[in-house]
Design an enzyme around this catalytic site. Structure first.
Site, PDB file in Angstrom:
ATOM      1  N   HIS A 324       0.839  -1.209   0.000  1.00  0.00           N
ATOM      2  CA  HIS A 324       0.000   0.000   0.000  1.00  0.00           C
ATOM      3  C   HIS A 324       0.871   1.254   0.000  1.00  0.00           C
ATOM      4  O   HIS A 324       0.652   2.174  -0.814  1.00  0.00           O
ATOM      5  CB  HIS A 324      -0.894  -0.039   1.242  1.00  0.00           C
ATOM      6  CG  HIS A 324      -1.850   1.109   1.336  1.00  0.00           C
ATOM      7  ND1 HIS A 324      -3.179   1.001   0.989  1.00  0.00           N
ATOM      8  CD2 HIS A 324      -1.682   2.398   1.745  1.00  0.00           C
ATOM      9  CE1 HIS A 324      -3.782   2.161   1.185  1.00  0.00           C
ATOM     10  NE2 HIS A 324      -2.887   3.023   1.640  1.00  0.00           N
ATOM     11  N   GLU A 325       1.845   1.305   0.876  1.00  0.00           N
ATOM     12  CA  GLU A 325       2.687   2.502   0.987  1.00  0.00           C
ATOM     13  C   GLU A 325       3.576   2.677  -0.249  1.00  0.00           C
ATOM     14  O   GLU A 325       3.787   3.802  -0.710  1.00  0.00           O
ATOM     15  CB  GLU A 325       3.531   2.446   2.260  1.00  0.00           C
ATOM     16  CG  GLU A 325       2.738   2.327   3.546  1.00  0.00           C
ATOM     17  CD  GLU A 325       1.638   3.360   3.684  1.00  0.00           C
ATOM     18  OE1 GLU A 325       1.850   4.526   3.280  1.00  0.00           O
ATOM     19  OE2 GLU A 325       0.556   3.007   4.178  1.00  0.00           O
TER      20      GLU A 325
END
Length: 375
Positions: A324-325
């Site tokens: 996600h990051e």
């Protein structure tokens, strides 16, 4: 950054935020910070800073506005200069309770390029984990250790340095940080020089960042150690408290696989924008993780995996959070929302790609996806 937190934040920002006028366009910041030794002990909570902002004025005015925290920063000096004529312009300034710094000039400013230099004192937060804050942990010998970290999303960069603290005001940032000897300073980009201003301090100078928003600026000052990630297409490290070194291996293993998938899918290599990727596990962190470009910060439980304590579900969660990051490097950092009302674009793409690329890399999260990611 977790979706629920940003949705709550969006409601707050829509209801109470005051937007800056659109007559200024910043292009670069030079930020110089000093964290004294006392602030890395139980006794101190201060830092000092200087910021040098170059901006273009696009409409005539006798009033400029930007952001500076009214309760975290105390401005000591301020100088405004017209670049073409090298003329220092008389002015007065004030900061109101909404963190708007207003600079009023005695004469109308012409359209053109200007330089704004501000020196200030800052206060580290010891209660709220936003802006520039002080954290601590107890090591294996029972000794309490202190560190300084940042969390600038969404409107907390103004607590670290005066700035145009809205996502559309993108610029480059060149940072240097002076810290006590024995501490490591990290920021978004690679260190280009390291010198000793005194016998007890070290000054870290970092490369300029890509063009980006203020909320993505970050730094950490700590005694952490780092593990280099082998087989990565970029300079890549996982960093944490030294006694957690054996719990970094899963992040070290999975990060290059996920990063390569994003490079291939987007056709835009990560290294076209920035030359390094550090991922740091913090003992105190407000959210699960934060996508600061080149210096992603995590809660320890979202980056470090202990096979003796954690189960498979924790391993899956860590892979998803890292994915996600990393996705934000493209969706949010490179391509950025104009205002926080478009947060769903940042988070929607990152949520989609966290599942897509982990699945492609045979990190078994399909059941997790079905259970937690229904739309």
């Amino acid at each position: 950054m977790t979706l629920w937190y940003l949705l709550c934040l969006l409601v707050i920002l829509q209801s109470c935020a005051a937007r800056l006028p659109t007559n200024c366009k910043p292009s670069s910041y030079k930020i110089s910070l000093v964290v004294p030794e006392t602030s890395l002990t139980s006794t101190g909570n201060t830092f000092t800073g200087n910021v040098d902002i170059t901006f273009q004025l696009m409409q005539k005015t006798s009033s400029l506005q930007l952001h500076s925290s009214h309760d975290r920063l105390t401005i000591k000096t301020l100088q405004l200069k017209h670049i073409a004529t090298d003329t220092i312009i008389p002015q007065t300034s004030s900061v109101d309770e909404t963190d708007v710094l207003t600079i009023t000039t005695t004469q109308e400013l012409e359209v053109g390029n200007y330089n704004l230099q501000i020196s200030y004192d800052g206060r580290l937060s010891t209660t709220d984990m936003n802006g520039v804050y002080k954290s601590s942990y107890v090591d294996s010998t029972g000794t309490k250790k202190y560190l300084v970290a940042t969390q600038f999303e969404a409107t907390h960069a103004r607590k670290g340095f005066p700035c145009f603290d809205e996502p559309s005001y993108k610029a480059t940032f060149t940072v240097d940080i002076t810290v006590p000897k024995g501490f490591l300073a990290m920021s978004n980009t690679e260190v280009i020089s390291q010198n000793a201003p005194s016998l007890s301090t070290v000054r870290y100078q970092f490369q300029p960042t890509p063009v980006m928003s203020t909320y993505l600026v970050a730094f950490v000052v700590s005694d952490f150690t780092c593990t280099e990630v082998p087989g990565s297409s970029t300079k890549n490290h996982v960093c944490s408290r030294s006694e957690t070194v054996n719990t970094r291996y899963w992040a070290v293993e999975v990060t290059p696989k996920l990063l390569n998938s994003l490079n291939v899918y987007t056709g835009i290599p990560y290294t076209e924008s920035i030359s390094k990727l550090d991922q740091v596990a913090l003992p105190d962190f407000r959210s699960g993780a934060m996508e600061n470009w080149g210096l992603i910060t995590y809660r320890e439980a979202r980056l470090l995996f202990d096979p003796e304590e954690d189960g498979t579900s924790v391993k899956q969660t860590i892979a998803l959070v890292i994915a996600h990051e990393l996705s934000h490097s493209w969706f949010g950092n490179l391509v950025t929302l104009a205002w926080w009302s478009e947060t769903f674009l940042n988070e929607g793409f990152a949520r989609y790609f966290q599942n897509k690329i982990t699945h492609e890399r045979s990190i078994h999260v399909v059941r997790y996806f079905r259970r937690h990611c229904r739309y």
